[in-house]
Design a protein around this motif. Structure first.
Motif, PDB file in Angstrom:
ATOM      1  N   LYS A   1       0.807  -1.220   0.000  1.00 46.65           N
ATOM      2  CA  LYS A   1       0.000   0.000   0.000  1.00 46.65           C
ATOM      3  C   LYS A   1       0.841   1.271   0.000  1.00 46.65           C
ATOM      4  CE  LYS A   1      -4.323  -1.674   1.944  1.00 46.65           C
ATOM      5  NZ  LYS A   1      -5.384  -1.462   2.960  1.00 46.65           N
ATOM      6  N   ALA A   2       2.133   1.157   0.270  1.00 46.49           N
ATOM      7  CA  ALA A   2       2.990   2.347   0.322  1.00 46.49           C
ATOM      8  C   ALA A   2       4.289   2.087  -0.444  1.00 46.49           C
ATOM      9  CB  ALA A   2       3.287   2.731   1.771  1.00 46.49           C
ATOM     10  N   PRO A   3       4.200   1.897  -1.765  1.00 49.04           N
ATOM     11  CA  PRO A   3       5.420   1.654  -2.534  1.00 49.04           C
ATOM     12  C   PRO A   3       6.329   2.877  -2.525  1.00 49.04           C
ATOM     13  CG  PRO A   3       3.573   2.070  -4.007  1.00 49.04           C
ATOM     14  CD  PRO A   3       2.998   1.962  -2.632  1.00 49.04           C
ATOM     15  N   VAL A   4       7.622   2.627  -2.693  1.00 47.71           N
ATOM     16  CA  VAL A   4       8.564   3.739  -2.782  1.00 47.71           C
ATOM     17  C   VAL A   4       8.339   4.479  -4.092  1.00 47.71           C
ATOM     18  CG1 VAL A   4      10.288   2.512  -1.397  1.00 47.71           C
ATOM     19  CG2 VAL A   4      10.380   2.371  -3.901  1.00 47.71           C
ATOM     20  N   LYS A   5       8.738   5.730  -4.135  1.00 44.55           N
ATOM     21  CA  LYS A   5       8.711   6.484  -5.383  1.00 44.55           C
ATOM     22  C   LYS A   5       9.898   6.037  -6.222  1.00 44.55           C
ATOM     23  CE  LYS A   5       6.736   9.876  -7.760  1.00 44.55           C
ATOM     24  NZ  LYS A   5       5.313   9.826  -8.171  1.00 44.55           N
ATOM     25  N   PRO A   6       9.677   5.554  -7.426  1.00 43.20           N
ATOM     26  CA  PRO A   6      10.810   5.041  -8.211  1.00 43.20           C
ATOM     27  C   PRO A   6      11.850   6.113  -8.493  1.00 43.20           C
ATOM     28  CG  PRO A   6       8.708   4.438  -9.205  1.00 43.20           C
ATOM     29  CD  PRO A   6       8.403   5.422  -8.142  1.00 43.20           C
ATOM     30  N   ALA A   7      13.120   5.707  -8.439  1.00 39.29           N
ATOM     31  CA  ALA A   7      14.199   6.603  -8.843  1.00 39.29           C
ATOM     32  C   ALA A   7      14.262   6.694 -10.365  1.00 39.29           C
ATOM     33  CB  ALA A   7      15.525   6.104  -8.276  1.00 39.29           C
ATOM     34  N   PHE A   8      13.871   5.614 -11.043  1.00 35.93           N
ATOM     35  CA  PHE A   8      13.876   5.586 -12.500  1.00 35.93           C
ATOM     36  C   PHE A   8      12.670   6.348 -13.030  1.00 35.93           C
ATOM     37  CE2 PHE A   8      12.425   3.184 -16.376  1.00 35.93           C
ATOM     38  CZ  PHE A   8      13.369   3.710 -17.236  1.00 35.93           C
ATOM     39  N   LYS A   9      12.910   7.340 -13.863  1.00 33.50           N
ATOM     40  CA  LYS A   9      11.829   8.122 -14.458  1.00 33.50           C
ATOM     41  C   LYS A   9      11.376   7.447 -15.743  1.00 33.50           C
ATOM     42  CE  LYS A   9      10.452  12.786 -15.871  1.00 33.50           C
ATOM     43  NZ  LYS A   9       9.724  12.310 -17.063  1.00 33.50           N
ATOM     44  N   LEU A  10      10.143   7.039 -15.748  1.00 32.50           N
ATOM     45  CA  LEU A  10       9.594   6.372 -16.913  1.00 32.50           C
ATOM     46  C   LEU A  10       9.511   7.338 -18.089  1.00 32.50           C
ATOM     47  CD1 LEU A  10       6.700   4.558 -15.056  1.00 32.50           C
ATOM     48  CD2 LEU A  10       8.628   3.412 -16.156  1.00 32.50           C
ATOM     49  N   PRO A  11       9.705   6.849 -19.317  1.00 30.64           N
ATOM     50  CA  PRO A  11       9.545   7.728 -20.484  1.00 30.64           C
ATOM     51  C   PRO A  11       8.095   8.175 -20.638  1.00 30.64           C
ATOM     52  CG  PRO A  11       9.825   5.440 -21.175  1.00 30.64           C
ATOM     53  CD  PRO A  11      10.094   5.478 -19.695  1.00 30.64           C
ATOM     54  N   ASP A  12       7.915   9.320 -21.249  1.00 29.36           N
ATOM     55  CA  ASP A  12       6.569   9.840 -21.475  1.00 29.36           C
ATOM     56  C   ASP A  12       5.733   8.817 -22.248  1.00 29.36           C
ATOM     57  OD1 ASP A  12       7.269  12.171 -20.206  1.00 29.36           O
ATOM     58  OD2 ASP A  12       7.634  13.290 -22.067  1.00 29.36           O
ATOM     59  N   GLY A  13       4.519   8.580 -21.776  1.00 23.83           N
ATOM     60  CA  GLY A  13       3.625   7.652 -22.447  1.00 23.83           C
ATOM     61  C   GLY A  13       3.803   6.205 -22.050  1.00 23.83           C
ATOM     62  N   ALA A  14       4.525   5.937 -20.968  1.00 23.56           N
ATOM     63  CA  ALA A  14       4.807   4.562 -20.565  1.00 23.56           C
ATOM     64  C   ALA A  14       3.521   3.802 -20.243  1.00 23.56           C
ATOM     65  CB  ALA A  14       5.742   4.541 -19.365  1.00 23.56           C
ATOM     66  N   VAL A  15       3.523   2.503 -20.579  1.00 23.33           N
ATOM     67  CA  VAL A  15       2.367   1.631 -20.397  1.00 23.33           C
ATOM     68  C   VAL A  15       2.730   0.514 -19.422  1.00 23.33           C
ATOM     69  CG1 VAL A  15       0.712   0.088 -21.536  1.00 23.33           C
ATOM     70  CG2 VAL A  15       1.603   2.095 -22.761  1.00 23.33           C
ATOM     71  N   ASP A  16       1.922   0.351 -18.391  1.00 21.56           N
ATOM     72  CA  ASP A  16       1.989  -0.833 -17.543  1.00 21.56           C
ATOM     73  C   ASP A  16       1.189  -1.912 -18.267  1.00 21.56           C
ATOM     74  OD1 ASP A  16       1.717  -2.851 -15.677  1.00 21.56           O
ATOM     75  OD2 ASP A  16       1.001  -1.559 -14.050  1.00 21.56           O
ATOM     76  N   ALA A  17       1.890  -2.816 -18.946  1.00 19.96           N
ATOM     77  CA  ALA A  17       1.251  -3.718 -19.905  1.00 19.96           C
ATOM     78  C   ALA A  17       0.840  -5.059 -19.309  1.00 19.96           C
ATOM     79  CB  ALA A  17       2.176  -3.949 -21.106  1.00 19.96           C
ATOM     80  N   HIS A  18       0.864  -5.168 -17.979  1.00 23.69           N
ATOM     81  CA  HIS A  18       0.357  -6.394 -17.354  1.00 23.69           C
ATOM     82  C   HIS A  18      -0.013  -6.095 -15.914  1.00 23.69           C
ATOM     83  CE1 HIS A  18       0.020 -10.873 -17.120  1.00 23.69           C
ATOM     84  NE2 HIS A  18       0.132 -10.605 -15.818  1.00 23.69           N
ATOM     85  N   CYS A  19      -1.299  -5.919 -15.664  1.00 27.40           N
ATOM     86  CA  CYS A  19      -1.803  -5.692 -14.313  1.00 27.40           C
ATOM     87  C   CYS A  19      -3.210  -6.253 -14.237  1.00 27.40           C
ATOM     88  CB  CYS A  19      -1.754  -4.209 -13.938  1.00 27.40           C
ATOM     89  SG  CYS A  19      -2.600  -3.123 -15.102  1.00 27.40           S
ATOM     90  N   HIS A  20      -3.775  -6.272 -13.040  1.00 23.90           N
ATOM     91  CA  HIS A  20      -5.070  -6.896 -12.811  1.00 23.90           C
ATOM     92  C   HIS A  20      -5.911  -6.031 -11.883  1.00 23.90           C
ATOM     93  CE1 HIS A  20      -3.042 -10.631 -14.163  1.00 23.90           C
ATOM     94  NE2 HIS A  20      -2.077 -10.284 -13.330  1.00 23.90           N
TER      95      HIS A  20
END
Length: 299
Positions: A15-34
């Protein structure tokens, strides 16, 4: 309050994930979730192999924004069986920012397939992990593949590495694009070059209609919670060998995890270890999923 009680050994998603250090590219897709339920609104299937906690569309959208993704591909969870209402509800409330992968039975009507297509479904998933299904879906996959071909949909298959030889000829005869979940679940204690994993590489090399997700290091690693270094050589080999046919996703809310629950922020920070250049990251996170799921926006 859900009408279902989660399994006693079910681990709740972070419920409290860390803020990623890696900056996702603009328009990034999480292509597998439920999504799971909520159970009082979208009941879980009577034949399910596990009962999860609730994980709603609102919570998925909040995670998407927090991690820095722009879009989601929501894959039907096995705990919902072929009742796709929870997944479709996400698509209908996503303002065009989510597409779906359904689970269907051979009895599905053409009218139902077209309605799902209109809602944003772009594929059908079939589970060949023997411990998760009562019967392997050979016949239904073959018939459904022919019916979805005119819609431009793809097939998603989930299997384990030791079973690929048994399924190889059947899979490679499929007449549509095929996406393999989680690199076919390789045994990462075995060599990355040679043996079982070479067969998986051959599957992609010899069949240009095959794609692979390089997700779920938390399911594959033997190194312990939040480490996953032993998965890096496998995922990197796939990304670098097939840069135009790879996808990545969080797998949130991480179905049926029993050993540990991953931190989704740390999973995002895993990405540059397997896609080591901006070019590869752009393909993995933006170009490839957009081409597969939002082709109308790529013209």
């Amino acid at each position: 309050m859900s009408e279902f009680t989660a399994d006693n050994d079910w681990l709740h998603w972070c419920k409290a994930p860390v803020k990623p250090a890696f900056k996702l590219p603009d328009g990034a897709v999480d292509a597998h979730c439920h999504v799971f339920g909520p159970g009082h609104q979208f009941p879980f299937a009577p034949e399910r192999k596990y009962t999860p906690c609730d994980a709603s569309k609102e919570q998925l959208f909040a995670l998407r924004d927090y991690l820095g993704f722009q879009r989601n591909v929501v894959v039907q969870a096995t705990c919902h069986g072929s009742d796709n209402r929870a997944m479709l509800d996400v698509l209908l409330h996503s303002e065009g920012r989510a597409k779906g992968v359904a689970t269907v039975k051979p009895t599905v009507t053409d009218e139902e397939l077209h309605a799902m297509d209109f809602a944003g479904v772009r594929g059908v998933r079939f589970n060949f992990v023997k411990r998760l299904v009562d019967a392997l879906p050979f016949d239904s996959l073959e018939s459904i593949a022919e019916r979805i071909k005119p819609l431009g949909w793809h097939i998603v298959i989930y299997f384990e590495a030791q079973d690929l030889a048994e399924y190889y000829d059947f899979f490679t005869a499929l007449p549509v694009t095929v996406v393999v979940d989680h690199m076919g679940r390789p045994d990462v204690t075995k060599p990355v070059v040679g043996g079982e994993f070479d067969q998986f590489i051959r599957l992609l090399d010899d069949n240009p209609n095959f794609w692979s997700k390089v997700s779920c290091p938390e399911r594959l690693s033997k190194a312990g919670p939040h480490d996953y270094e032993d998965v890096i050589p496998f995922a990197r080999r796939v990304v670098e060998s097939f840069p135009d046919r790879v996808l990545w996703g969080t797998d949130w809310p991480h179905p049926n995890m029993k050993s540990h629950m991953p931190d989704d922020g740390k999973l995002v920070d895993f990405i540059p270890h397997i896609a080591t250049t901006q070019t590869l990251q752009q393909k993995l996170l933006v170009d490839n999923p957009m081409r597969l799921y939002w082709p109308e926006l790529c013209k």
